[in-house]
Design a protein around this motif. Structure first.
Motif, PDB file in Angstrom:
ATOM      1  N   THR A   1      10.016 -16.265  56.904  1.00 41.25           N
ATOM      2  CA  THR A   1      10.250 -17.593  57.453  1.00 41.25           C
ATOM      3  C   THR A   1       9.357 -17.755  58.663  1.00 41.25           C
ATOM      4  O   THR A   1       9.382 -16.917  59.584  1.00 41.25           O
TER       5      THR A   1
ATOM      6  N   SER B   1       2.840 -16.042  50.162  1.00 45.79           N
ATOM      7  CA  SER B   1       3.728 -16.186  49.011  1.00 45.79           C
ATOM      8  C   SER B   1       5.174 -16.032  49.463  1.00 45.79           C
ATOM      9  O   SER B   1       5.465 -15.277  50.391  1.00 45.79           O
ATOM     10  N   ASN B   2       6.064 -16.766  48.776  1.00 46.02           N
ATOM     11  CA  ASN B   2       7.499 -16.649  49.010  1.00 46.02           C
ATOM     12  C   ASN B   2       7.845 -16.815  50.489  1.00 46.02           C
ATOM     13  O   ASN B   2       8.595 -16.030  51.065  1.00 46.02           O
ATOM     14  N   CYS B   3       7.275 -17.841  51.107  1.00 46.12           N
ATOM     15  CA  CYS B   3       7.523 -18.085  52.528  1.00 46.12           C
ATOM     16  C   CYS B   3       8.220 -19.429  52.738  1.00 46.12           C
ATOM     17  O   CYS B   3       8.030 -20.378  51.966  1.00 46.12           O
TER      18      CYS B   3
ATOM     19  N   ALA C   1      -1.089 -21.117  49.005  1.00 47.18           N
ATOM     20  CA  ALA C   1       0.340 -20.815  49.167  1.00 47.18           C
ATOM     21  C   ALA C   1       1.009 -20.846  47.801  1.00 47.18           C
ATOM     22  O   ALA C   1       0.848 -21.806  47.045  1.00 47.18           O
TER      23      ALA C   1
ATOM     24  N   CYS D   1       6.314 -21.342  47.873  1.00 46.70           N
ATOM     25  CA  CYS D   1       6.737 -21.551  49.264  1.00 46.70           C
ATOM     26  C   CYS D   1       7.527 -22.855  49.397  1.00 46.70           C
ATOM     27  O   CYS D   1       7.462 -23.732  48.542  1.00 46.70           O
TER      28      CYS D   1
ATOM     29  N   SER E   1       5.603 -24.860  44.547  1.00 44.40           N
ATOM     30  CA  SER E   1       6.206 -24.938  45.871  1.00 44.40           C
ATOM     31  C   SER E   1       6.970 -26.246  46.044  1.00 44.40           C
ATOM     32  O   SER E   1       6.856 -27.176  45.242  1.00 44.40           O
TER      33      SER E   1
END
Length: 316
Positions: free
Chosen positions: A151, A180-182, A200, A203, A225
């Motif tokens: 995060t 990635s995966n943020c 990205a 996300c 995303s």
């Protein structure tokens, strides 16, 4: 110990082709006899080090007990090709200044993978506001670097100085870099309130603000995303000048292009965005195989303005 020798040479450069532990012996002689010294050289192809709020902070931080307590310390102790693993916690100390002096809570300039242990819900990189000389951006991700599972929040940029110091409040990604995966939320910059540049994947960009263009992202390639509830003062509340594929773009706002402006949208759902003038959903953008519906623009052309829409569900 690998058989290499250099004789009567004041200095030399040795490039090891294989990783391993090598013993190096230096011998000198004169008429009185010989003297020798031995040292051990450790050659790594890559290695992993660790970050944890409860670590002992013993460099190079190669286990959890000796883990670094700041992100930047672990990054600087690693080498190209390595990995940094980050335990749960809120990281709001340390950092590195780049370009014109803007501090980044983490600046990954080497070819490194920095990943969280348990994903973005428990691992937070926190910048510092408000925008101005004391601002701190959450992250800088260089070319060939990757940031996975964080995060990024409360990141801000300067309001004066060079362009690099005023873009990407949450994260500035250089060409070739990726995240990635943020979760990128609650950040602010002149351009790219959440993200500027790079790529990205998977996300979520929410509640970011751009003083000019690209509330959620500016010049970014976004895949799979969600871009929601971002704001831009001028163009592209969700995305400006980017490429968006398989994304949901909703509840963003701007003067022009509440959802997207000057972007390429493929397989996207662009709904419930608002523009103060034209192009509630998309402004001067290209959309293909997408849904542009239920957007609003106070000056007309609710779903798109001056755009190309191919195989889309929209009106008119």
């Amino acid at each position: 110990s690998d058989g290499f020798q250099a004789v009567n040479t004041p200095y030399f450069t040795r490039i090891h082709t294989n990783s391993g532990v090598y013993s190096t012996v230096v011998t000198v002689s004169n008429l009185d006899g010989n003297a020798s010294a031995t040292t051990t050289v450790y050659i790594f192809s890559s290695y992993t080090n660790y970050v944890s709020p409860s670590g002992a902070h013993v460099s190079p931080f190669t286990n959890w007990a000796w883990a670094a307590t700041t992100l930047q310390a672990a990054v600087e102790a690693n080498i190209p090709g390595g990995m940094v693993v980050v335990g749960d916690g809120v990281y709001e100390q340390g950092g590195a200044a780049l370009a014109g002096g803007l501090t980044n809570r983490i600046a990954v300039t080497n070819e490194l993978v920095v990943r969280s242990l348990n994903g973005p819900s428990g691992t937070v990189i926190k910048g510092q506001g408000p925008r101005g000389d004391a601002a701190v951006r959450c992250a800088y991700v260089g070319g060939s670097a990757q940031l996975l599972g964080f995060t990024l929040t409360n990141g801000f940029t300067k309001m004066t100085g060079g362009a690099e110091d005023q873009i990407g409040g949450g994260v500035r990604i250089a060409a070739g870099g990726s995240i990635s995966n943020c979760m990128i939320s609650g950040n602010s910059a002149d351009n790219g309130g959440g993200v500027y540049g790079g790529t990205a994947h998977h996300c979520t960009l929410g509640q970011n603000i751009a003083g000019a263009n690209g509330g959620g992202a500016f010049g970014c390639i976004l895949n799979n995303s969600r871009i929601c509830q971002n704001t831009a003062v001028n163009n592209g509340g969700g995305i400006y000048a980017g490429s968006v594929a398989n994304c949901v773009v909703s509840d963003n706002s701007a003067v022009y292009g509440g959802g997207t402006a000057w972007s390429t949208n493929t397989h996207c759902t662009i709904v419930s965005n608002t523009a103060a003038f034209n192009g509630g959903g998309a402004y001067r953008s290209t959309s293909r195989n997408s849904i542009l519906y239920d957007n609003l623009a106070s000056n007309g052309w609710d779903n798109y303005f001056n755009s190309v829409c191919s195989y889309c569900c929209t009106t008119p």
